[in-house]
Design a protein around this motif. Structure first.
Motif, PDB file in Angstrom:
ATOM      1  N   GLY A 162      42.325  33.570  34.088  1.00 41.71           N
ATOM      2  CA  GLY A 162      41.258  33.129  34.979  1.00 41.71           C
ATOM      3  C   GLY A 162      39.913  33.204  34.276  1.00 41.71           C
ATOM      4  O   GLY A 162      39.836  33.360  33.058  1.00 41.71           O
ATOM      5  N   ASP A 163      38.847  33.085  35.022  1.00 42.08           N
ATOM      6  CA  ASP A 163      37.499  33.069  34.457  1.00 42.08           C
ATOM      7  C   ASP A 163      36.767  34.377  34.738  1.00 42.08           C
ATOM      8  O   ASP A 163      37.106  35.110  35.673  1.00 42.08           O
ATOM      9  CB  ASP A 163      36.672  31.918  35.045  1.00 42.08           C
ATOM     10  CG  ASP A 163      37.275  30.560  34.745  1.00 42.08           C
ATOM     11  OD1 ASP A 163      38.034  30.467  33.758  1.00 42.08           O
ATOM     12  OD2 ASP A 163      37.001  29.606  35.500  1.00 42.08           O
ATOM     13  N   LEU A 164      35.756  34.646  33.934  1.00 43.70           N
ATOM     14  CA  LEU A 164      34.834  35.752  34.190  1.00 43.70           C
ATOM     15  C   LEU A 164      33.618  35.163  34.885  1.00 43.70           C
ATOM     16  O   LEU A 164      32.929  34.306  34.331  1.00 43.70           O
ATOM     17  CB  LEU A 164      34.433  36.428  32.879  1.00 43.70           C
ATOM     18  CG  LEU A 164      33.347  37.513  32.996  1.00 43.70           C
ATOM     19  CD1 LEU A 164      33.832  38.672  33.856  1.00 43.70           C
ATOM     20  CD2 LEU A 164      32.927  38.002  31.611  1.00 43.70           C
ATOM     21  N   ASP A 200      40.377  35.446  38.781  1.00 44.69           N
ATOM     22  CA  ASP A 200      39.042  35.540  38.202  1.00 44.69           C
ATOM     23  C   ASP A 200      38.520  36.977  38.317  1.00 44.69           C
ATOM     24  O   ASP A 200      38.932  37.733  39.197  1.00 44.69           O
ATOM     25  CB  ASP A 200      38.071  34.609  38.931  1.00 44.69           C
ATOM     26  CG  ASP A 200      38.407  33.147  38.742  1.00 44.69           C
ATOM     27  OD1 ASP A 200      39.022  32.811  37.712  1.00 44.69           O
ATOM     28  OD2 ASP A 200      38.063  32.338  39.637  1.00 44.69           O
ATOM     29  N   LEU A 201      37.609  37.317  37.425  1.00 44.92           N
ATOM     30  CA  LEU A 201      36.893  38.585  37.511  1.00 44.92           C
ATOM     31  C   LEU A 201      35.445  38.284  37.873  1.00 44.92           C
ATOM     32  O   LEU A 201      34.849  37.341  37.348  1.00 44.92           O
ATOM     33  CB  LEU A 201      36.938  39.329  36.170  1.00 44.92           C
ATOM     34  CG  LEU A 201      38.234  40.045  35.793  1.00 44.92           C
ATOM     35  CD1 LEU A 201      38.098  40.624  34.387  1.00 44.92           C
ATOM     36  CD2 LEU A 201      38.541  41.157  36.779  1.00 44.92           C
ATOM     37  N   ARG A 202      34.876  39.085  38.754  1.00 44.45           N
ATOM     38  CA  ARG A 202      33.471  38.873  39.134  1.00 44.45           C
ATOM     39  C   ARG A 202      32.686  40.162  38.890  1.00 44.45           C
ATOM     40  O   ARG A 202      33.082  41.230  39.339  1.00 44.45           O
ATOM     41  CB  ARG A 202      33.368  38.467  40.606  1.00 44.45           C
ATOM     42  CG  ARG A 202      31.930  38.206  41.062  1.00 44.45           C
ATOM     43  CD  ARG A 202      31.873  37.729  42.502  1.00 44.45           C
ATOM     44  NE  ARG A 202      32.149  36.309  42.626  1.00 44.45           N
ATOM     45  CZ  ARG A 202      33.302  35.808  43.017  1.00 44.45           C
ATOM     46  NH1 ARG A 202      34.305  36.612  43.332  1.00 44.45           N
ATOM     47  NH2 ARG A 202      33.477  34.512  43.121  1.00 44.45           N
ATOM     48  N   ILE A 203      31.583  40.038  38.147  1.00 48.53           N
ATOM     49  CA  ILE A 203      30.729  41.192  37.882  1.00 48.53           C
ATOM     50  C   ILE A 203      29.277  40.822  38.182  1.00 48.53           C
ATOM     51  O   ILE A 203      28.930  39.644  38.248  1.00 48.53           O
ATOM     52  CB  ILE A 203      30.844  41.670  36.414  1.00 48.53           C
ATOM     53  CG1 ILE A 203      30.340  40.570  35.461  1.00 48.53           C
ATOM     54  CG2 ILE A 203      32.260  42.079  36.067  1.00 48.53           C
ATOM     55  CD1 ILE A 203      30.192  41.051  34.034  1.00 48.53           C
ATOM     56  N   LYS A 204      28.452  41.855  38.364  1.00 48.32           N
ATOM     57  CA  LYS A 204      27.020  41.648  38.562  1.00 48.32           C
ATOM     58  C   LYS A 204      26.289  42.046  37.289  1.00 48.32           C
ATOM     59  O   LYS A 204      26.639  43.034  36.648  1.00 48.32           O
ATOM     60  CB  LYS A 204      26.511  42.468  39.749  1.00 48.32           C
ATOM     61  CG  LYS A 204      27.074  42.014  41.087  1.00 48.32           C
ATOM     62  CD  LYS A 204      26.530  42.858  42.231  1.00 48.32           C
ATOM     63  CE  LYS A 204      27.080  42.385  43.571  1.00 48.32           C
ATOM     64  NZ  LYS A 204      26.557  43.210  44.698  1.00 48.32           N
TER      65      LYS A 204
END
Length: 388
Positions: free
Chosen positions: A259-261, A129-133
């Motif tokens: 994966g998911d964002l 997964d990628l995680r951003i703010k």
């Protein structure tokens, strides 16, 4: 669009169910509605997918917490937290949850698709997964927003089609595991034969071996690119809420599902308005003459400016309400209000003339405090607004 059913209702459990209870409930529903077991029921596959979507959310502590607090809206753009807008595909379900039944389960054959003859099905790998703010201002939080986000993520190499081989053809089936990605070992014991499976060491569980690497991705089957992803932010999100867009994370090396964002919401502080749940609060400072004589003033709101009227004799601490000028509820159809807290400004310094005027007025009968029952204290006023 049809209203999505409650995930707990789908699995026939309550919110206090343990992780083991959730798993057992999903297993029961999946066996009951598996399409191979219900060839004459056209609705079975939809119910099977619905159960898988519910399990995907309720078996994940993060997704479950967002769902419990905000319902379906708290899962963001994905249909079920981790799936795309079209919902889960059969391959998605088999790749993620097929092993919940186990190879030796009497129901395991239902999940051994794609190999023929009841052979073991290779598990499809899932990328990270990628995680951003994402920072949102108060207007975007209140009304929702559509954004386009630039992210760098691993995508499938178009030169080799994702298998990592030169021209996409320099690849062969692993002879050790016959393409399953796993090896099986049978041991005879006093209790009978015991079968164990492990990842194939020859192909690292991929089932295939690259004989000549792709020159674009150097055998990875993926490349790092900048992607522009449109997302829709629902109205009413709050600081710390995590939204997800299915399939917009990284693809794994040499084939599999992306994966998911994951998008973590951050609220920007507004210069004038403060958020209090679904309401917004504004502190209005007025002069003593305006409070005594009454006046008309403009105040900022989420949607622009609005003019309000202060009645003569307005007391400091009075709370005015602009109905429906607050924030939309994330998991509902209502909207909060704007509360205007009136503060009568007391000057800190006075000229000699001003002091003389006030000295003359302070003994006037109308300037003596005479609160009545309608002049409630601050806590009583807040209680009326929030519970009245």
């Amino acid at each position: 669009m049809a209203t999505k059913r409650d995930y707990y209702e789908i699995l026939g459990i309550d919110k206090g169910a343990s992780a083991d209870d959730i798993k057992k409930a999903y297993r029961k529903m999946a066996i009951k509605y598996h399409p191979d077991k219900n060839p004459d029921d056209p609705t079975a596959e939809d119910k099977f997918k619905e159960a898988a979507e519910a399990y995907d959310v309720l078996s994940d502590d993060n997704k479950k917490a967002r769902y419990d607090q905000y319902g379906h809206a708290g899962l963001g753009g994905a249909a079920g937290g981790g799936y795309g807008a079209g919902g889960p595909s059969m391959d998605d379900i088999f790749s993620q949850f097929g092993d919940i039944f186990g190879d030796e389960s009497p129901f395991g054959s239902f999940f051994n698709r794609g190999q023929g003859g009841g052979g073991q099905r290779q598990r499809v790998r899932r990328g990270s997964d990628l995680r951003i703010k994402l920072k949102l201002n108060l207007q975007e939080v209140a009304n929702g927003a559509e954004k386009k986000i630039k992210v760098k993520r691993h995508v499938t190499c178009t030169t080799c089609g994702g298998n990592g081989s030169k021209n996409g053809t320099a690849v062969q089936t692993c002879t050790t595991c016959s393409g399953t990605g796993q090896t099986r070992k049978v041991v005879n014991t006093m209790l009978g034969q015991m079968v164990s499976t492990s990842t194939c060491q020859t192909c690292n569980g991929e089932g295939k071996i690259v004989t000549d690497r792709c020159e674009t991705c150097f055998g990875e089957g993926r490349v790092l690119e900048e992607d522009v992803i449109p997302i829709k932010i629902p109205a009413g999100v709050a600081e710390g809420i995590q939204l997800s867009v299915g399939g917009k994370g990284n693809v794994p090396p040499r084939g599999g599902v992306a994966g998911d964002l994951l998008i973590v919401v951050e609220e920007e502080e507004d210069a004038d308005l403060k958020r209090d749940g679904s309401n917004v609060v504004y502190d209005l400072h007025v002069t003593f003459p305006d409070a005594a004589l009454g006046t008309s003033v403009e105040v900022p709101t989420i949607d622009g400016r609005a003019r309000i009227t202060l009645e003569p004799g307005t007391q400091s601490g009075k709370i005015l309400r602009l109905k429906g000028k607050g924030i939309k509820e994330l998991n509902g159809y209502g909207r909060g209000d704007q509360l205007i807290h009136v503060n009568v400004w007391t000057p800190r310094t006075l000229s000699a003339e001003e002091r003389s005027l006030l000295e003359k007025l302070k003994l006037s009968p109308n300037f003596q405090p005479k609160p009545n029952k309608s002049d409630k204290g601050f806590f009583e006023k807040m209680k009326d607004f929030f519970h009245g």
